[in-house]
Design a protein around this motif. Structure first.
Motif, PDB file in Angstrom:
ATOM      1  N   LYS A   2       0.835  -1.209   0.000  1.00 12.77           N
ATOM      2  CA  LYS A   2       0.000   0.000   0.000  1.00 12.77           C
ATOM      3  C   LYS A   2       0.867   1.256   0.000  1.00 12.77           C
ATOM      4  CE  LYS A   2      -4.390  -1.320   2.023  1.00 12.77           C
ATOM      5  NZ  LYS A   2      -5.353  -1.024   3.077  1.00 12.77           N
ATOM      6  N   LYS A   3       1.998   1.185   0.725  1.00 16.78           N
ATOM      7  CA  LYS A   3       2.875   2.359   0.789  1.00 16.78           C
ATOM      8  C   LYS A   3       3.481   2.668  -0.576  1.00 16.78           C
ATOM      9  CE  LYS A   3       4.151   2.174   5.635  1.00 16.78           C
ATOM     10  NZ  LYS A   3       5.238   2.152   6.599  1.00 16.78           N
ATOM     11  N   PHE A   8       3.484   6.305  -5.384  1.00 11.02           N
ATOM     12  CA  PHE A   8       3.312   6.644  -6.791  1.00 11.02           C
ATOM     13  C   PHE A   8       2.123   7.570  -7.015  1.00 11.02           C
ATOM     14  CE2 PHE A   8       6.051   2.895  -7.451  1.00 11.02           C
ATOM     15  CZ  PHE A   8       7.002   3.486  -8.252  1.00 11.02           C
ATOM     16  N   LYS A   9       1.086   7.416  -6.258  1.00  8.43           N
ATOM     17  CA  LYS A   9      -0.054   8.337  -6.360  1.00  8.43           C
ATOM     18  C   LYS A   9       0.359   9.744  -5.949  1.00  8.43           C
ATOM     19  CE  LYS A   9      -3.892   5.103  -5.657  1.00  8.43           C
ATOM     20  NZ  LYS A   9      -4.996   4.698  -4.764  1.00  8.43           N
ATOM     21  N   ASP A  10       1.093   9.842  -4.838  1.00  8.65           N
ATOM     22  CA  ASP A  10       1.562  11.148  -4.369  1.00  8.65           C
ATOM     23  C   ASP A  10       2.541  11.767  -5.368  1.00  8.65           C
ATOM     24  OD1 ASP A  10       0.006  10.828  -2.132  1.00  8.65           O
ATOM     25  OD2 ASP A  10       1.674  10.224  -0.813  1.00  8.65           O
ATOM     26  N   SER A  11       3.420  10.943  -5.921  1.00 14.22           N
ATOM     27  CA  SER A  11       4.378  11.444  -6.911  1.00 14.22           C
ATOM     28  C   SER A  11       3.657  11.997  -8.133  1.00 14.22           C
ATOM     29  CB  SER A  11       5.328  10.328  -7.342  1.00 14.22           C
ATOM     30  OG  SER A  11       6.085   9.885  -6.247  1.00 14.22           O
TER      31      SER A  11
END
Length: 60
Positions: A2-3, A8-11
């Protein structure tokens, strides 16, 4: 796992906030870098040439 997915979502979210330079800005910056690199190379080449001449005069 999950991390990693969150990373990748945050990036991707941060990349969406980036203001990319225009093509003209990139071309202008590239010209400046190339011209300044050539100028510094010429100056250093001239200094090297003069130092070699000076050393040849001293050791002749």
């Amino acid at each position: 796992m999950k991390k990693i997915i969150q990373f990748f979502k945050d990036s991707y979210a941060e990349l969406a906030k980036v203001v990319w330079p225009s093509k003209e800005d990139v071309i202008a910056s590239t010209k400046i870098v190339v011209i300044s690199t050539v100028a510094v190379a010429l100056v250093l080449g001239l200094i090297d040439f003069l130092l070699v001449l000076g050393i040849e005069v001293v050791f002749r």
